[in-house]
Structures are given as C-alpha cells and as structure tokens.
Design a protein around this motif. Sequence first.
Motif, PDB file in Angstrom:
ATOM      1  N   LYS A 137       0.986  -1.010  -0.120  1.00 51.46           N
ATOM      2  CA  LYS A 137       0.223   0.335   0.406  1.00 51.46           C
ATOM      3  C   LYS A 137       0.995   1.201  -0.303  1.00 51.46           C
ATOM      4  CE  LYS A 137      -3.705   0.472   0.602  1.00 51.46           C
ATOM      5  NZ  LYS A 137      -5.032   0.447  -0.942  1.00 51.46           N
ATOM      6  N   ALA A 138       1.942   1.229   0.659  1.00 55.98           N
ATOM      7  CA  ALA A 138       3.142   2.462   0.405  1.00 55.98           C
ATOM      8  C   ALA A 138       3.496   2.605  -0.395  1.00 55.98           C
ATOM      9  CB  ALA A 138       3.890   2.255   2.000  1.00 55.98           C
ATOM     10  N   LEU A 139       4.212   1.731  -1.291  1.00 58.19           N
ATOM     11  CA  LEU A 139       4.401   1.746  -2.382  1.00 58.19           C
ATOM     12  C   LEU A 139       3.144   2.097  -3.526  1.00 58.19           C
ATOM     13  CD1 LEU A 139       6.690  -1.483  -2.138  1.00 58.19           C
ATOM     14  CD2 LEU A 139       7.614   1.039  -1.992  1.00 58.19           C
ATOM     15  N   GLU A 140       2.459   1.722  -3.402  1.00 62.92           N
ATOM     16  CA  GLU A 140       1.465   2.530  -4.356  1.00 62.92           C
ATOM     17  C   GLU A 140       0.901   3.795  -3.966  1.00 62.92           C
ATOM     18  OE1 GLU A 140      -2.563   0.731  -4.031  1.00 62.92           O
ATOM     19  OE2 GLU A 140      -1.991  -1.639  -3.741  1.00 62.92           O
ATOM     20  N   TYR A 141       1.793   3.974  -2.671  1.00 62.65           N
ATOM     21  CA  TYR A 141       1.195   5.569  -2.025  1.00 62.65           C
ATOM     22  C   TYR A 141       2.433   6.210  -3.118  1.00 62.65           C
ATOM     23  CZ  TYR A 141      -3.693   5.492  -0.883  1.00 62.65           C
ATOM     24  OH  TYR A 141      -4.511   5.041  -0.565  1.00 62.65           O
ATOM     25  N   TYR A 142       3.718   6.195  -2.954  1.00 61.22           N
ATOM     26  CA  TYR A 142       4.942   6.189  -3.225  1.00 61.22           C
ATOM     27  C   TYR A 142       4.435   6.410  -5.025  1.00 61.22           C
ATOM     28  CZ  TYR A 142       9.970   7.152  -4.234  1.00 61.22           C
ATOM     29  OH  TYR A 142      11.081   7.395  -5.034  1.00 61.22           O
ATOM     30  N   ASN A 143       4.660   5.952  -6.082  1.00 59.94           N
ATOM     31  CA  ASN A 143       4.337   5.688  -6.874  1.00 59.94           C
ATOM     32  C   ASN A 143       3.030   6.758  -7.891  1.00 59.94           C
ATOM     33  OD1 ASN A 143       6.496   3.309  -7.440  1.00 59.94           O
ATOM     34  ND2 ASN A 143       5.109   2.128  -7.257  1.00 59.94           N
ATOM     35  N   ARG A 144       2.364   7.025  -6.900  1.00 58.44           N
ATOM     36  CA  ARG A 144       1.042   7.823  -7.370  1.00 58.44           C
ATOM     37  C   ARG A 144       1.535   9.225  -6.815  1.00 58.44           C
ATOM     38  NH1 ARG A 144      -3.848   6.012  -3.626  1.00 58.44           N
ATOM     39  NH2 ARG A 144      -4.263   3.741  -5.278  1.00 58.44           N
ATOM     40  N   MET A 145       2.820   9.465  -6.632  1.00 52.67           N
ATOM     41  CA  MET A 145       3.214  11.076  -6.312  1.00 52.67           C
ATOM     42  C   MET A 145       3.845  11.869  -7.722  1.00 52.67           C
ATOM     43  SD  MET A 145       5.826  10.559  -3.051  1.00 52.67           S
ATOM     44  CE  MET A 145       5.075   9.604  -1.212  1.00 52.67           C
ATOM     45  N   GLY A 146       4.293  10.401  -8.871  1.00 54.98           N
ATOM     46  CA  GLY A 146       4.748  10.674  -9.860  1.00 54.98           C
ATOM     47  C   GLY A 146       6.206  11.131 -10.250  1.00 54.98           C
ATOM     48  N   GLU A 147       6.754   9.810 -11.057  1.00 51.28           N
ATOM     49  CA  GLU A 147       8.137   9.011 -11.706  1.00 51.28           C
ATOM     50  C   GLU A 147       8.461  10.588 -11.266  1.00 51.28           C
ATOM     51  OE1 GLU A 147      10.341   6.662 -11.914  1.00 51.28           O
ATOM     52  OE2 GLU A 147       8.670   5.315 -12.309  1.00 51.28           O
ATOM     53  N   GLY A 148       9.754  10.240 -10.694  1.00 51.25           N
ATOM     54  CA  GLY A 148      11.059  10.652 -10.684  1.00 51.25           C
ATOM     55  C   GLY A 148      10.507  12.879  -9.875  1.00 51.25           C
ATOM     56  N   SER A 149       9.951  12.802  -9.284  1.00 50.15           N
ATOM     57  CA  SER A 149       9.103  14.015  -8.583  1.00 50.15           C
ATOM     58  C   SER A 149       9.282  14.402  -7.238  1.00 50.15           C
ATOM     59  CB  SER A 149       7.316  13.645  -8.061  1.00 50.15           C
ATOM     60  OG  SER A 149       7.560  12.658  -7.284  1.00 50.15           O
ATOM     61  N   GLU A 150       9.452  15.184  -7.422  1.00 51.16           N
ATOM     62  CA  GLU A 150       9.902  16.247  -6.146  1.00 51.16           C
ATOM     63  C   GLU A 150       9.590  15.317  -4.860  1.00 51.16           C
ATOM     64  OE1 GLU A 150       9.903  20.420  -4.539  1.00 51.16           O
ATOM     65  OE2 GLU A 150       9.534  21.182  -6.215  1.00 51.16           O
ATOM     66  N   LEU A 151       8.563  15.132  -4.706  1.00 44.50           N
ATOM     67  CA  LEU A 151       8.081  13.913  -3.487  1.00 44.50           C
ATOM     68  C   LEU A 151       8.667  13.070  -3.674  1.00 44.50           C
ATOM     69  CD1 LEU A 151       3.872  14.802  -3.074  1.00 44.50           C
ATOM     70  CD2 LEU A 151       6.199  15.469  -1.642  1.00 44.50           C
ATOM     71  N   GLN A 152       9.277  12.277  -4.459  1.00 42.74           N
ATOM     72  CA  GLN A 152       9.609  10.698  -4.050  1.00 42.74           C
ATOM     73  C   GLN A 152      11.154  10.871  -4.121  1.00 42.74           C
ATOM     74  OE1 GLN A 152       9.232   9.072  -8.390  1.00 42.74           O
ATOM     75  NE2 GLN A 152       7.111   7.568  -7.342  1.00 42.74           N
ATOM     76  N   LEU A 153      11.306  12.025  -4.674  1.00 44.03           N
ATOM     77  CA  LEU A 153      12.710  12.273  -4.267  1.00 44.03           C
ATOM     78  C   LEU A 153      13.352  12.072  -2.574  1.00 44.03           C
ATOM     79  CD1 LEU A 153      14.310  14.274  -6.860  1.00 44.03           C
ATOM     80  CD2 LEU A 153      14.930  12.077  -7.096  1.00 44.03           C
ATOM     81  N   LYS A 154      12.413  12.858  -2.046  1.00 35.74           N
ATOM     82  CA  LYS A 154      12.437  13.221  -0.738  1.00 35.74           C
ATOM     83  C   LYS A 154      12.240  12.104  -0.231  1.00 35.74           C
ATOM     84  CE  LYS A 154       9.114  15.559   2.483  1.00 35.74           C
ATOM     85  NZ  LYS A 154       8.293  16.510   3.196  1.00 35.74           N
ATOM     86  N   TYR A 155      11.780  10.622  -0.585  1.00 34.44           N
ATOM     87  CA  TYR A 155      11.067   9.937   0.183  1.00 34.44           C
ATOM     88  C   TYR A 155      12.121   8.727  -0.231  1.00 34.44           C
ATOM     89  CZ  TYR A 155       7.567  12.338   2.852  1.00 34.44           C
ATOM     90  OH  TYR A 155       7.451  13.473   3.050  1.00 34.44           O
ATOM     91  N   ALA A 156      13.174   9.060  -1.073  1.00 34.80           N
ATOM     92  CA  ALA A 156      13.928   7.645  -1.914  1.00 34.80           C
ATOM     93  C   ALA A 156      14.763   7.154  -0.633  1.00 34.80           C
ATOM     94  CB  ALA A 156      14.592   8.047  -2.911  1.00 34.80           C
ATOM     95  N   ASN A 157      15.094   7.792  -0.214  1.00 37.74           N
ATOM     96  CA  ASN A 157      15.478   6.168   0.917  1.00 37.74           C
ATOM     97  C   ASN A 157      14.693   5.478   1.814  1.00 37.74           C
ATOM     98  OD1 ASN A 157      18.223   7.045   0.616  1.00 37.74           O
ATOM     99  ND2 ASN A 157      18.268   9.018   2.178  1.00 37.74           N
ATOM    100  N   GLN A 158      13.393   6.278   2.408  1.00 39.11           N
ATOM    101  CA  GLN A 158      12.712   5.454   3.090  1.00 39.11           C
ATOM    102  C   GLN A 158      11.987   4.650   2.000  1.00 39.11           C
ATOM    103  OE1 GLN A 158       9.074   8.381   4.477  1.00 39.11           O
ATOM    104  NE2 GLN A 158      10.508   8.378   6.450  1.00 39.11           N
ATOM    105  N   LYS A 159      12.153   4.916   0.406  1.00 38.40           N
ATOM    106  CA  LYS A 159      11.248   3.757  -0.421  1.00 38.40           C
ATOM    107  C   LYS A 159      12.340   2.645  -0.247  1.00 38.40           C
ATOM    108  CE  LYS A 159       9.969   2.849  -5.328  1.00 38.40           C
ATOM    109  NZ  LYS A 159      11.062   1.629  -6.332  1.00 38.40           N
ATOM    110  N   LEU A 160      13.300   2.748  -0.502  1.00 40.82           N
ATOM    111  CA  LEU A 160      14.392   2.147  -0.486  1.00 40.82           C
ATOM    112  C   LEU A 160      14.747   0.544   0.467  1.00 40.82           C
ATOM    113  CD1 LEU A 160      16.779   0.638  -1.760  1.00 40.82           C
ATOM    114  CD2 LEU A 160      18.241   2.712  -0.315  1.00 40.82           C
TER     115      LEU A 160
END
Length: 174
Positions: A137-160
């Motif tokens: 579920k978390a990864l679904e919301y991460y993916n909805r942030m937009g590929e390469g978006s500022e939000l994805q970059l902000k949470y890149a370490n948490q995504k890893l």
Amino acid sequence: MKSYPEHLQIVNTFHELGETIAAAQFLIEEYGLENANFKGFELREKAKPEFILMTTEGALGEPQIIRIPENTFEYPLHLMLNLLMHEMIHVSQKTKENLVEDKNEREWQAYFEMLFHVKFPQVPELPDFHKRFFAKKALEYYNRMGEGSELQLKYANQKLETDNLLSFLEAKIQ
C-alpha cells in the motif's frame, strides 16, 4: 504503561460493554498517540475481515474526527493499534503547524510508520502478513507521487527501506 496483555483485557472489557469509542480513546492515551488537533472518535458501519476502514475527517488546519467501525475490537488488537496510529498521524499532518497537503505524501508517511515505528516505537509491530500488505500500500502511494517528482526524491531513502523490507518478507514466504 500497562502490559500488552493488560491492554487486551481492558479493550475486551470495553468491547463487551459496547464501548468502542472508550476503548479507542484508552488506547491512544496509553500508547501516547494523542494530538491537540484530535476532536474525537465517531462510529461508522461495521468492518469486514477483508476491509477495515478508518478515516480521518475534517478540513486541513481544523480539528479532526476519526471514524472507526463499530466492531473495531473484534479484530486483532495489534492491527487495530497500528490502524489507529495511522489515523492519528493523519490528525497530526492536518494541523496548521505540520500541514501535509498532498494526500499521497500523507498516506506514504502513515504507512511507513506502520512498517518501521519511527515516531511510535511503543506500538506493537505487525505480523509479516500485514507488513507485506501495508508495504505494498505504501508503495502504491509512493508511485502516485509521480515518477521522479520532488516528493519521490524526498522519500527515496524510505522507499529503499520499504523495498528491502518487502523483498525480505517475500523471501521468507518462498
């Protein structure tokens, strides 16, 4: 703080008396989940085992209500505690001081906390089955942030961290 078995006994007593809101209030106080922006609980329709819905409702920057199923405490306490924590994170995110406007970011933060318990280590961990579900579920919301978006970059370490946890959990079941 009382022990988990004591919490379970108290919550079961509230449940038997039909005091769902009192049980939920007891838990947020016992586990230190309170927030000044929290207005209170309201009941919603009964949950089903495959779909337990809790929601945080209210305008951004205004006090929030959490709606919980009237049969919340028919389900495992560790799961309900994590779901209550998830909603209390939303209460905090909707304060004027901590405002998180993007829904995908709010959900990401709340699911991440359910997986790693950074802010609330006192809340019991979920079993692997639930961790796998909530990591997805978390990864679904991460993916909805937009590929390469500022939000994805902000949470890149948490995504890893989340990807690594999910890989570990998937490997355990094979």
